[in-house]
Scaffold this active site. Structure first.
Site: not given
Ligand code: GAL
Length: 659
Positions: A103, A141-142, A147, A149, A152, A292, A300, A340, A342
């Site tokens: 992700r 998310n977080e 980057c 590239c 950028c 969370e 993981w 995930e 675990y």
């Protein structure tokens, strides 16, 4: 109070959803966060949207009194997007494209990713913007991946043109005369790609500022869409506390209504999650929510420890004590497949209830019971620790000391404050420092003249400042000051006349020469600044060898209405603790209670009442006297001034405010 879990209905058959809703309701939930990784289900192919499954989940939960925070799913871009438009993929510092299969693989500077983001966020907002069961939005998310590239690079050039106006200015600011790096065309300027090993530190620093701003802009484009189409709903982002060093959280926070963070203490000592809370609270200087909160073993590939009985409750109370107005557990039920498998949540893989569910349920019932009393209370910190990102970024490129790590150095000071039960906000350098009596600025490496003046006027006006070695070494461009160190902090009254980064096998010591601090000696972990006190400075400690034996190591000076302490080395925690005691006494900062080791005391204040939270991080029960005027006990046992804490136990009491 917001209380719930991160829920992924898309991971379970629809026929299970009513059972989940029933169990959540029984556990006192009023909140879930959903959808932050479900892009492909909401947009199965480009421009085709399907929200039916999410409609169903939101309304089923709504019927059970559970409202939703919707996550925009941009941290999990779908395979069709990454496959059809490979330009959206990030590049690492070796210029390798990140591959699909995890992700956060897209670049926030790529126009096609902007288009794709606008499309999914607009469609979600159009569909759910006025849904009464949706109370707020989480952006992405977080955030945190850098980057390197070509997009950028192009944006970086534009950013530099705007910042410097001319190449002459840039060349001068970066000192490009070194190694023939003078740029004669903007297009010649590289990113700090890995091949350049230690790049030009000034270029690297500007790149980090640029990336941090790129994320702010990327977040703003989502916020703009949500504000226009979903009025009245709050917008947050889930940060990661004190640890991350990639971006500038405080800049990201300015566009949010409320901050949140993801807290995985994994049974560690309480000073670590405490620093995460203090950082999140310091971003907007207000209460926050836990998006969370750990509710099961994490991992993981390899699993961490399962929270022991009592620890889920314990760390939930710790969060509330530090200013959380909501606790949302990660995750409702551990997934049977995917990376995930675990990473446990409340329910096990098979979906039955267990001791963790019962503990969450008990915690929720207790918190809701006391919430009407503590709602609206805030954390009355009188101490701040400065978390300066340009300094951290610069240390990443050049740590300087052989064993130096800024985060651990700063954590040592935070931990000493925490151990003394001194409530501390972690704030950026430009925060309103005047509201604090004591400010700790560990290794403030990058310091412009104007920022140095802010610190001077803070002390001049009565503040007590602790600053440490490698402060005020560099200017805002990353050049080393052309002045004796600490440059701009002359008001500290010391001149660094020599320094060294000793080899690890050379054990250096300091000893106190100040009456209120036992002589020691104390070990030092890293770095030696040899100080020459100028003017009216009192030496608190000197080096005890082998390096610079007998020369000043730690000093204090009264300046204006305040005092400034300079610590030329990284002493043991024991010494730092004693220094904190001295500084807090001088600043008039008091611990919120005295507690034995392993017991944390925190306070939330409302009007004339302090809500004192005592939390025991040991499996051993303990008893100790509480020297505060107790009005009422809300949770736990506190009778005749004696606190009785069970294994991982909690006490919450209303006490008379001290201020
Ligand atoms: C967080 C993340 C969650 C989940 C969790 C456990 O950092 O936001 O989506 O991945 O960690 O790994």
């Amino acid at each position: 109070m917001l209380f719930g879990a991160d829920y992924y209905p898309e991971h379970w058959p629809r026929k299970r959803w009513p059972e989940d809703a029933k169990l959540m309701r029984a556990a006192g939930f009023n909140l879930v966060r959903m959808a932050e990784f479900a892009w492909v289900l909401m947009e199965p192919s480009e421009g085709q949207f399907d929200f039916s499954w999410l409609d169903e989940a939101i309304s089923l939960l709504g019927e059970n009194g559970i409202r939703t925070i919707l996550g925009t799913p941009t941290a999990a871009p779908p395979a069709w997007l990454c496959h059809n438009y490979p330009q959206v993929m990030r590049e690492d510092e070796w210029r390798r494209k990140v591959t699909f299969g995890n992700r956060q693989q897209c670049c926030v500077n790529v126009p096609k990713f902007h288009d794709a983001t606008d499309a999914i966020v607009s469609a979600m907002v159009e569909h759910f913007g006025n849904n009464e069961n949706v109370i707020g939005w989480q952006i992405d998310n977080e955030f945190g991946r850098l980057c390197y590239c070509d997009d950028c690079l192009g944006e970086f050039h534009k950013w530099l043109k705007q910042k410097y106006g001319s190449l002459d200015k840039l060349n001068d600011a970066w000192g490009t005369v070194f190694w023939s790096q003078v740029y004669t065309n903007w297009h010649q300027i590289p990113l700090p790609w890995a091949s350049s090993n230690v790049p030009n530190p000034s270029l690297a620093l500007d790149y980090r500022r640029f990336m941090a701003e790129s994320y702010v802009k990327y977040q703003q484009r989502q916020i703009k869409i949500i504000r226009a189409g979903s009025p009245g709903k709050f917008i947050t982002h889930n940060f990661m506390g004190f640890l991350p060093e990639e971006l500038d959280y405080s800049a990201l926070a300015q566009d949010l209504d409320i901050c949140s963070w993801d807290n995985y203490p994994s049974g560690c000592s309480p000073d670590r999650p405490s620093a995460g809370h203090a950082t999140t609270r310091g971003l907007l200087n207000k209460n926050f929510i836990i998006m969370e909160q750990e509710s099961g073993a994490g991992g993981w590939g390899i699993m961490g420890p399962m929270p022991k009985p009592g620890q889920i409750r314990l760390y939930s109370y710790q969060a509330v004590a530090h200013g959380a107005d909501g606790v949302n557990y990660f995750r409702w039920r551990v997934c049977r497949y995917g990376t995930e498998q675990y990473w446990h949540g409340i329910l096990d893989h098979c979906g039955r209830t267990n001791r963790r569910y019962e503990e969450v349920k008990q915690t929720g019932a207790e918190l809701q019971r006391i919430w009407p009393e503590i709602e609206g209370s805030t954390v009355p910190a009188e101490t701040a620790l400065i978390n300066d990102m340009p300094s951290r970024w610069s240390f990443q490129v050049q740590p300087g000391g052989q064993g130096f790590n800024w985060r651990e150095h700063a954590q040592d000071y935070y931990s000493a404050l925490h151990e003394a039960n001194i409530i501390t906000d972690i704030v950026p350098l430009r925060a309103d420092l005047m509201k604090y009596k004591l400010v700790v600025a560990p290794a403030l490496f990058v310091l412009s003249e104007s920022d140095a003046k802010l610190l001077e006027s803070y002390v001049n006006n009565g503040g007590v400042l602790i600053t440490t070695f490698r402060s005020a070494v560099k200017d805002e461009y990353g050049r080393i000051h052309d002045a004796p160190l600490p440059a701009g902090l002359e008001f500290a009254g010391v001149d660094v006349i020599d320094y060294t980064s000793p080899n690890a096998d050379e054990k250096n010591l300091i000893r106190s020469v100040y009456k209120d601090i036992p002589e020691g000696p104390y070990g030092v972990k890293e770095w030696i600044d040899v100080l020459e006190p100028v003017e009216d400075v009192v030496v608190l400690a000197e080096y005890a060898g082998p390096y610079a034996c007998g020369l000043p190591a730690v000093t204090i000076r009264k300046y204006g209405k305040g005092s400034v302490i300079y610590v030329g080395s990284w002493p043991s925690r024991d010494f730092i603790g004693k220094l904190i005691a001295l500084a807090s006494e001088r600043a008039g900062v008091r611990p919120c209670a005295k507690t034995p080791a392993n017991v944390e005391a925190m306070v939330r204040r409302k009007g004339g009442t302090d809500f004192l939270f005592l939390t025991n991080y040991s499996a051993e029960p303990c008893e100790f006297p509480v020297d505060r005027e107790i009005e009422r006990v809300l949770i736990g046992k506190l009778e005749s001034g004696i606190a009785k804490l069970e294994s991982f136990g909690v006490i919450v009491a209303a006490v008379k405010a001290e201020g």
